[in-house]
Design a protein around this motif. Sequence first.
Motif, PDB file in Angstrom:
ATOM      1  N   PRO A 178      80.670 -50.813 -49.065  1.00 52.06           N
ATOM      2  CA  PRO A 178      79.818 -49.602 -49.885  1.00 52.06           C
ATOM      3  C   PRO A 178      80.505 -48.351 -50.158  1.00 52.06           C
ATOM      4  O   PRO A 178      79.873 -47.779 -51.260  1.00 52.06           O
ATOM      5  CB  PRO A 178      78.609 -49.542 -48.697  1.00 52.06           C
ATOM      6  CG  PRO A 178      79.276 -49.900 -47.338  1.00 52.06           C
ATOM      7  CD  PRO A 178      80.308 -51.074 -47.931  1.00 52.06           C
ATOM      8  N   GLU A 179      81.430 -48.077 -49.437  1.00 49.14           N
ATOM      9  CA  GLU A 179      82.088 -46.752 -49.779  1.00 49.14           C
ATOM     10  C   GLU A 179      82.830 -46.702 -51.098  1.00 49.14           C
ATOM     11  O   GLU A 179      83.021 -45.798 -51.754  1.00 49.14           O
ATOM     12  CB  GLU A 179      83.017 -46.467 -48.525  1.00 49.14           C
ATOM     13  CG  GLU A 179      84.306 -47.110 -48.424  1.00 49.14           C
ATOM     14  CD  GLU A 179      83.813 -48.423 -47.825  1.00 49.14           C
ATOM     15  OE1 GLU A 179      84.943 -49.352 -47.850  1.00 49.14           O
ATOM     16  OE2 GLU A 179      82.996 -48.640 -47.255  1.00 49.14           O
ATOM     17  N   THR A 180      83.509 -48.068 -51.267  1.00 51.08           N
ATOM     18  CA  THR A 180      83.869 -48.106 -52.779  1.00 51.08           C
ATOM     19  C   THR A 180      83.236 -47.893 -53.788  1.00 51.08           C
ATOM     20  O   THR A 180      83.260 -47.235 -54.753  1.00 51.08           O
ATOM     21  CB  THR A 180      84.662 -49.559 -52.769  1.00 51.08           C
ATOM     22  OG1 THR A 180      85.800 -49.628 -51.722  1.00 51.08           O
ATOM     23  CG2 THR A 180      85.386 -49.652 -54.057  1.00 51.08           C
ATOM     24  N   VAL A 181      81.932 -48.722 -53.616  1.00 54.89           N
ATOM     25  CA  VAL A 181      80.762 -48.470 -54.672  1.00 54.89           C
ATOM     26  C   VAL A 181      80.464 -47.098 -54.853  1.00 54.89           C
ATOM     27  O   VAL A 181      80.280 -46.427 -55.908  1.00 54.89           O
ATOM     28  CB  VAL A 181      79.846 -49.487 -54.358  1.00 54.89           C
ATOM     29  CG1 VAL A 181      78.565 -49.199 -55.477  1.00 54.89           C
ATOM     30  CG2 VAL A 181      80.288 -50.798 -54.232  1.00 54.89           C
ATOM     31  N   GLN A 182      80.286 -46.262 -53.637  1.00 52.73           N
ATOM     32  CA  GLN A 182      79.933 -45.210 -53.672  1.00 52.73           C
ATOM     33  C   GLN A 182      80.696 -44.211 -54.485  1.00 52.73           C
ATOM     34  O   GLN A 182      80.348 -43.134 -55.297  1.00 52.73           O
ATOM     35  CB  GLN A 182      79.825 -44.382 -52.114  1.00 52.73           C
ATOM     36  CG  GLN A 182      78.967 -43.268 -52.131  1.00 52.73           C
ATOM     37  CD  GLN A 182      78.865 -42.750 -50.546  1.00 52.73           C
ATOM     38  OE1 GLN A 182      79.675 -42.809 -50.000  1.00 52.73           O
ATOM     39  NE2 GLN A 182      77.530 -42.370 -50.314  1.00 52.73           N
ATOM     40  N   HIS A 183      82.014 -44.111 -54.314  1.00 45.98           N
ATOM     41  CA  HIS A 183      82.992 -43.560 -54.962  1.00 45.98           C
ATOM     42  C   HIS A 183      82.997 -43.695 -56.214  1.00 45.98           C
ATOM     43  O   HIS A 183      83.246 -42.805 -57.296  1.00 45.98           O
ATOM     44  CB  HIS A 183      84.555 -43.865 -54.443  1.00 45.98           C
ATOM     45  CG  HIS A 183      84.672 -43.037 -52.923  1.00 45.98           C
ATOM     46  ND1 HIS A 183      84.543 -41.819 -52.830  1.00 45.98           N
ATOM     47  CD2 HIS A 183      85.118 -43.666 -51.758  1.00 45.98           C
ATOM     48  CE1 HIS A 183      84.866 -41.311 -51.521  1.00 45.98           C
ATOM     49  NE2 HIS A 183      85.079 -42.616 -50.847  1.00 45.98           N
ATOM     50  N   LEU A 184      83.000 -45.047 -56.864  1.00 43.82           N
ATOM     51  CA  LEU A 184      82.824 -45.264 -58.201  1.00 43.82           C
ATOM     52  C   LEU A 184      81.602 -44.825 -59.046  1.00 43.82           C
ATOM     53  O   LEU A 184      81.887 -44.072 -60.084  1.00 43.82           O
ATOM     54  CB  LEU A 184      82.822 -46.882 -58.445  1.00 43.82           C
ATOM     55  CG  LEU A 184      84.081 -47.615 -58.157  1.00 43.82           C
ATOM     56  CD1 LEU A 184      83.481 -49.178 -57.946  1.00 43.82           C
ATOM     57  CD2 LEU A 184      85.030 -47.342 -59.031  1.00 43.82           C
ATOM     58  N   LEU A 185      80.366 -44.853 -58.155  1.00 47.10           N
ATOM     59  CA  LEU A 185      79.231 -43.939 -58.722  1.00 47.10           C
ATOM     60  C   LEU A 185      79.277 -42.475 -58.688  1.00 47.10           C
ATOM     61  O   LEU A 185      78.943 -41.664 -59.556  1.00 47.10           O
ATOM     62  CB  LEU A 185      77.789 -44.224 -57.826  1.00 47.10           C
ATOM     63  CG  LEU A 185      77.439 -45.812 -57.852  1.00 47.10           C
ATOM     64  CD1 LEU A 185      76.427 -46.163 -56.899  1.00 47.10           C
ATOM     65  CD2 LEU A 185      77.082 -46.037 -59.245  1.00 47.10           C
ATOM     66  N   ASN A 186      80.196 -41.919 -57.811  1.00 44.65           N
ATOM     67  CA  ASN A 186      80.278 -40.395 -57.609  1.00 44.65           C
ATOM     68  C   ASN A 186      81.245 -40.342 -58.880  1.00 44.65           C
ATOM     69  O   ASN A 186      81.246 -38.787 -59.039  1.00 44.65           O
ATOM     70  CB  ASN A 186      81.162 -39.941 -56.324  1.00 44.65           C
ATOM     71  CG  ASN A 186      80.838 -38.750 -55.898  1.00 44.65           C
ATOM     72  OD1 ASN A 186      80.009 -37.960 -56.304  1.00 44.65           O
ATOM     73  ND2 ASN A 186      81.738 -38.117 -55.422  1.00 44.65           N
TER      74      ASN A 186
END
Length: 483
Positions: A178-186
């Motif tokens: 989930p942290e990878t997805v969060q960084h992409l969205l950020n």
Amino acid sequence: MMGRGDGIVSVTGGSGGIEARYADIETLARLFDDTGDGLRATAWEDKGVLTDGDLLESAVLAPHTFAAAEAAVLQATVLPGGLAAEALDLEVDALAMQANVVILRGVDDLQRGAVEAVDYLLGRSLGAVLPSLLLVGAAGTVLTVATNPGIAVLASLHRDRLAAVAQEELVELLEEHPETVQHLLNGGGGLVDGLTGNLPPGVRELLLAQLGLDPLHPTTNDIAGDLAGLFEDTGASVTEGGQDPRSLPAPTSLQEMVDNLSLTNDGASGEIDIVAIGEGDDVRYIVNLPGTDDFGTGGPEVRDTLANLQLIGGEDTAYARGIREAMERAGIPADAPVALVGHSQGGMTAVHLASDPAFTDRFDVQHVVTAGAPTAQVPRLDDDIQTLSLENVGDLVPLTDGEDNPDQPNRTTVRFDHPTGSVAGNHALETYSAGAALVDRSGDPSLAESLAQLREDGFLVSADPDEPRPVTSTTTYTIVRQP
């Protein structure tokens, strides 16, 4: 705090969070400083014994004893090892503790700023190369189909299966990283800046001017607010009553509170429930706020994509304005305790309202409970508003703000692991009911304190079968966007 044994992955903020520890250190530093001031004052008062008349007169009769007494007073007050020295040590310790907290907070801020900058640059880089990647991919597909038409036939026959595989891979990425997805969205702001940066300068400036977009979007919040401005928003129309009248009981646990919200969510689009608990002068109110009904923009549905963009961008929405009006119509007194409980967009709206001084001046918001809602776009809430946020690890929606929730003593975030194998299932209220049950059973100090506060303030009642539950009344309001 980590621990997968009970399904809870992490708990941040709250009474056991880092910011609470910083506050404890600052409190201890103030106590050290105050004690040092007191010791110094005592030292100077006791030093006055040196000039006491009786003591001075004794110098003639017993000079050696007089000298010993004077030396003892000096040693106890102003010389090394005395009260003044101890006072100085305490004040130096207090200063060191305060300086360390300032440094640690500064490091936290620098780290957040660095993450924001890196995510922006990654998003901008992706946006810059994305058109080329799409062109190369399209050219490769055309070439492959031209040289082997059978592949196109197979792809057509198995389109549904390919889509299912793509969804499975997305769910796996969400649940495992989930942290990878969060960084992409950020990096969403950087992505848009990278895409528009490929345009010729004159075309880019004209396009941005026509759309009313800023040339730079350092954060996801910036681009969300800009995109929201592309659509027209209007006022809200509120009517009392719903399709299926509900009678929600006073919850005895966090799980029952989420289950009540699920019953509200099962109602028609735009419906919210206001539950009055108690009677007479002792009444508190739970306001249940469901999430997105429609993924369109600007239509009659107030819980739509436009509202999501506005909330991520820190702007007001027709949904929020309708909630205010519904609470006014319900006659909630200014001094009556209120808890806002929301799922998805409903949780975003709850935190948005709780951060609005005009709203909290009118209503006594004591608690906010969110399930599957991104809330980091609201950087701070008043210290007297207790907030508990539930986030499922594999749920995409809480990641759309691009960053972790702020760590505040009154703001607790619990992440739990309840995979369902689907994007919708990971976000469903049934999943968050299971997460709430984990919180009910948890011994984490921040979670225990959050539940204790909900009970103390009367939003969770006793589950003892010998104790009757308080009287409740449920009023449903339907909110739609005016044409």
